[in-house]
Motif scaffolding. Sequence first.
Motif, PDB file in Angstrom:
ATOM      1  N   GLY A  15      26.793 -59.239  89.510  1.00  0.00           N
ATOM      2  CA  GLY A  15      26.416 -58.066  88.704  1.00  0.00           C
ATOM      3  C   GLY A  15      26.943 -56.739  89.242  1.00  0.00           C
ATOM      4  O   GLY A  15      26.418 -55.682  88.875  1.00  0.00           O
ATOM      5  N   LYS A  16      27.951 -56.774  90.078  1.00  0.00           N
ATOM      6  CA  LYS A  16      28.540 -55.517  90.601  1.00  0.00           C
ATOM      7  C   LYS A  16      29.070 -54.648  89.466  1.00  0.00           C
ATOM      8  O   LYS A  16      28.696 -53.484  89.328  1.00  0.00           O
ATOM      9  N   THR A  17      29.967 -55.235  88.668  1.00  0.00           N
ATOM     10  CA  THR A  17      30.617 -54.456  87.601  1.00  0.00           C
ATOM     11  C   THR A  17      29.604 -54.019  86.550  1.00  0.00           C
ATOM     12  O   THR A  17      29.598 -52.858  86.123  1.00  0.00           O
ATOM     13  N   THR A  18      28.741 -54.928  86.152  1.00  0.00           N
ATOM     14  CA  THR A  18      27.710 -54.611  85.161  1.00  0.00           C
ATOM     15  C   THR A  18      26.834 -53.458  85.653  1.00  0.00           C
ATOM     16  O   THR A  18      26.499 -52.546  84.896  1.00  0.00           O
ATOM     17  N   LEU A  39      38.003 -50.764  91.515  1.00  0.00           N
ATOM     18  CA  LEU A  39      38.883 -51.195  92.611  1.00  0.00           C
ATOM     19  C   LEU A  39      39.192 -52.684  92.548  1.00  0.00           C
ATOM     20  O   LEU A  39      39.737 -53.249  93.494  1.00  0.00           O
ATOM     21  N   ASP A  40      38.827 -53.320  91.434  1.00  0.00           N
ATOM     22  CA  ASP A  40      39.023 -54.766  91.313  1.00  0.00           C
ATOM     23  C   ASP A  40      40.263 -55.041  90.449  1.00  0.00           C
ATOM     24  O   ASP A  40      40.365 -54.535  89.335  1.00  0.00           O
ATOM     25  N   GLN A  41      41.170 -55.847  90.974  1.00  0.00           N
ATOM     26  CA  GLN A  41      42.390 -56.130  90.209  1.00  0.00           C
ATOM     27  C   GLN A  41      42.107 -56.847  88.882  1.00  0.00           C
ATOM     28  O   GLN A  41      42.948 -56.856  87.991  1.00  0.00           O
TER      29      GLN A  41
HETATM   30 MG   LIG Z   1      33.161 -57.293  89.115  1.00  0.00          MG
END
Ligand SMILES: [Mg+2]
Length: 249
Positions: A15-18, A39-41
């Motif tokens: 749930g980092k992005t969320t 910062l995530d490809q």
């Molecule tokens: Mg993510």
Amino acid sequence: MAKVITFSIYKGGTGKTTSAVNTAAALAEAGKRVLLIDLDQQAQATKYVGIDPDTSPLNIAQVFIQNVPIRLAIQKTAFGFDVVGASDVLSAVEAMLESGKDEGLLREKVEALSADYDFILLDTPPGKDKLTFNALIAAQQIIVPVSAEKAAIDGLADLIKHLHTVLWPKYGLDQDIRILFTMYKAGTSHSPGIVNSARKIYRENVLSVVIPEAIAFPRSYDARQPMTIFAPSHAGTLAYRDLASWLQT
Ligand SMILES: [Mg+2]
Ligand SMILES: Nc1ncnc2c1ncn2[C@@H]1O[C@H](COP(=O)(O)OP(=O)(O)O)[C@@H](O)[C@H]1O
């Protein structure tokens, strides 16, 4: 001066992005000036806010590779906050960064924007990437999203140990760490059990806000709209608003 917050844990799918996107949206809704840096490809935060990583002009990869000023990579979203997007070119950045030497690069870039925002949120990839270390070092506060459903507790201990034994001594840091339980299933004994045992160990570092598990989250991602817009009165939206209120205190 902006408060810089990194959403990070080395484990994926917690749930980092969320959390980064919906916290940004809730803070913006409350009138705060917010920048989200992806910062995530895999560029999922970028896609979530409706930006196509393949056609967008400048993103965080060029900021690292060509030393483009980060200010030039800022894009406005339709949701009241700004974004510096990512793309798969970030894999080249990861290869370019020198381990043990280049971890402070992002901190300098972010500091240049500090006067323009109230909050700068950083979304990080899973795994022990050099970009993640950059984001950890750049932050005043680290929010660790942990799935209450998938028992990501081991990942939590791994991150905290790495901060205490490697990054903090090296960079003279002692950051505020807060654990955010996500994908919480209220109707079971499993999720509350995980949260209660974490509270015994990590005490006040476990946020009192927990994010409920809800199909509305993946749907909001598919709709390319944060929850504040996609489902304004959903319990999951209220939870991220509570988190945003806590961040403003
Ligand atoms: Mg993510
Ligand atoms: N509270 C939640 N309830 C249900 N699904 C969620 C919740 N939070 C995130 N998800 C879904 O779980 C998956 C992983 O979430 P994501 O935020 O991308 O994790 P990470 O960035 O840590 O890899 C996504 O499909 C997302 O939509």
